[in-house]
Design an enzyme around this catalytic site. Structure first.
Site, mmCIF file in Angstrom:
data_model
loop_
_atom_site.group_PDB
_atom_site.id
_atom_site.type_symbol
_atom_site.label_atom_id
_atom_site.label_comp_id
_atom_site.label_asym_id
_atom_site.label_seq_id
_atom_site.Cartn_x
_atom_site.Cartn_y
_atom_site.Cartn_z
ATOM 1 N N GLU A 1 0.780 -1.192 -0.108
ATOM 2 C CA GLU A 1 0.024 0.032 -0.077
ATOM 3 C C GLU A 1 0.685 1.120 -0.037
ATOM 4 O O GLU A 1 0.972 2.071 0.797
ATOM 5 C CB GLU A 1 -0.923 0.089 1.229
ATOM 6 C CG GLU A 1 -1.801 -1.041 1.090
ATOM 7 C CD GLU A 1 -3.025 -0.993 2.200
ATOM 8 O OE1 GLU A 1 -2.837 -0.031 2.960
ATOM 9 O OE2 GLU A 1 -3.984 -1.664 2.373
ATOM 10 N N GLU B 1 -5.413 -8.574 0.940
ATOM 11 C CA GLU B 1 -6.139 -8.074 2.378
ATOM 12 C C GLU B 1 -7.472 -7.842 1.938
ATOM 13 O O GLU B 1 -7.892 -7.198 0.913
ATOM 14 C CB GLU B 1 -5.439 -6.886 2.921
ATOM 15 C CG GLU B 1 -4.115 -7.032 3.431
ATOM 16 C CD GLU B 1 -3.456 -5.940 4.040
ATOM 17 O OE1 GLU B 1 -4.078 -5.006 4.684
ATOM 18 O OE2 GLU B 1 -2.329 -5.586 4.047
#
Ligand code: FCB
Length: 498
Positions: free
Chosen positions: A224, A405
């Site tokens: 991320e 995720e």
């Protein structure tokens, strides 16, 4: 950077400074206006009303492709603890969490879920759950205490033991090179604002590949990058706690460069294993049906998604974002000839992390439309999973996708009878699995799915208050208890579907 963008970012920083927890997707709950009236906080004991077509789930006939990679995910700083052992150096998260006022209750990752010492028992838990894949991250400061130089053998040995233990139990390892724990020594030299950090990352990646490369079939580079940019450098809720939008996008460029350099390091080593980026993607929708909201949504999507996807998969930053940042932005001035070629070094797969949609107003504020979880930034919208997966395949071709995720925090408690009843997490996962299944049916080459998270853990600025695990961690005793969702997930894996 346009005046509007700068004003919007700083306004959001000011708002979120007072709104504990609204740190993650930048939701300005207060700005939710009319739309917010429909939003509520979803409890974890009941089934929230969500925007989903869960017909698939209801029919009970949802089967995933043979060999689908059911998994769970964690990251080093969030679970390992052992902050000072075996030559580990300090990371920006040690500094940040030890700074008064930065994390809820002053929590730190010093001990976390003590996984560094308990990894063997945790591996047995994974085997008992039937996991086919386990995504973890490697702590850079365990491998290079100061972010440079000869790798620390004791750090490498820990991950070697972990990887061997996974193979012994028939679980495929998936390793992330960087999940936010930058060595503090590199931060002291400018961190991700300093282009050298990208080169240091390439060297670190090379050392890790040399030691473990062949044993890990899938590598992910940077977890991320957008969260580092936004939370670390715009809103300041994450390490290193800055509020400087101009620096933030230079950081974005250097993170992308670091990604590309790691891909090149893997290829140079000649191993046959696969590598890709791990991006949190947010489907963006206009908050109303005005042309202004549609235009704002398009630009917002550029900052949230295309900045990362286009540079890696198309070799160019999106023009609208570059124009909005402006030619005199630090990012624009930091891009050198050849950088995009490095950033777009061919990857083997794309890791997608999906938590929430974003609804964008004409003023480029974000507002809530669906119930939020305990994490205020998370709206529960399973169809967003379908939308983002199908959009990636439509816009970027049939690159294999793994979900690395997706999950929900619940106020889990250990009942007197020793159980943890997290029905809300089961409902959430069922609806998101069904959405992923629809995406596969409609042509998305999705190969695996990792629930966030295997264990309750240190949730960054939120400390230990939010529990995201399939497995409950009783922190004082470090006892692990399978939540109801873990039992349910084991059945899903066994049936290969819902
Ligand atoms: C993601 C992070 C992960 C965890 C979840 C809840 O953005 O990658 O470490 O914090 O959110």
């Amino acid at each position: 950077m346009s005046l509007l963008t700068r004003r919007r970012l700083l306004r959001r920083a000011a708002l979120s400074a007072t709104a504990a927890g609204a740190a993650r997707a930048g939701l300005t709950g207060a700005a939710a206006a009319g739309i917010a009236a429909t939003a509520a906080t979803a409890g974890c004991d009941d089934t929230p009303e969500t925007g989903t077509d869960s017909a698939d789930a209801g029919r009970g006939a949802v089967r995933f492709p043979t060999g689908f990679g059911w998994g769970a995910a964690t990251s080093a700083y969030q679970i390992e603890g052992a902050a000072k052992e075996d030559g580990r150096g300090e990371s920006v998260w040690d500094t940040f969490s030890h700074t008064p006022g930065r994390t809820r209750n002053g929590d730190t990752g010093d001990v976390a879920a003590d996984h560094y010492h308990r990894y063997a028992a945790d591996l047995d838990l994974m085997r008992d759950l039937g996991l086919r894949s386990y995504r973890f991250s490697i702590s850079w400061p365990r491998i290079q205490a100061d972010g440079t130089g000869k790798p620390n053998q004791r750090g490498l040995d820990f991950y070697r033991r972990l990887v061997d233990g996974l193979h012994e139990r028939g679980i495929a390892p998936m390793a992330t090179l960087f999940h936010w724990d930058l060595p503090q020594a590199l931060q002291d030299d400018g961190g991700w604002e300093n282009r050298d950090t990208a080169d240091r990352f390439g060297d670190y990646a090379e050392a890790v590949f040399h030691a473990l490369g062949d044993r890990v079939p899938v590598w992910l580079t940077i977890n991320e990058p957008k969260t580092v940019v936004q939370n670390g450098y715009i809103w300041g809720h994450h390490a290193p706690g800055r509020q400087d939008p101009d620096a933030a996008y230079l950081v974005a460029h250097h993170l992308q460069l670091a990604h590309g350099l790691a891909v090149q390091a893997l290829r140079a080593g000649g191993t046959k294993v696969r590598i890709g980026p791990a991006l949190n993607l947010h489907p963006c929708y206009p908050a109303d049906d005005t042309a202004e909201a549609a235009a704002a949504t398009r630009l917002h999507d550029g900052y949230e998604n295309r900045l990362y996807l286009d540079s890696i998969l198309k070799g160019a930053y999106p023009q609208d974002v570059l124009a909005d940042l402006g030619a005199d932005s630090r990012m624009a001035k930091g891009i050198r000839d050849g950088d995009l070629k490095i950033i777009s070094s061919p990857v083997d797969l794309l890791a997608v992390q999906y938590y929430t949609p974003l609804y964008v107003t004409a003023q480029r504020d974000t507002v809530s439309k669906w119930p939020t979880s305990e994490a205020e930034w998370q709206q529960i919208y399973p169809d967003g999973m379908y939308d983002i997966l199908t959009r990636v395949t439509r816009d970027y071709g049939r690159i294999p996708i793994t979900i690395t995720e997706n999950g929900l925090p619940c106020p889990d408690t250990l009942a007197a009878d020793g159980t943890v009843n997290d029905q809300g997490r089961i409902d959430f996962l069922r609806d998101h699995f069904a959405a992923a299944h629809r995406a596969i049916r409609d042509g998305v080459p999705l190969e695996s799915y990792h629930v966030w998270s295997l264990l309750d853990n240190f949730e960054w600025a939120e400390g230990y208050e939010q529990r995201w695990g399939l497995v409950y961690v009783d922190y004082p005793s470090q006892r692990r208890v399978l939540k109801r969702s873990a039992h349910w997930y084991r059945d899903v894996i066994r049936k290969n579907g819902l």
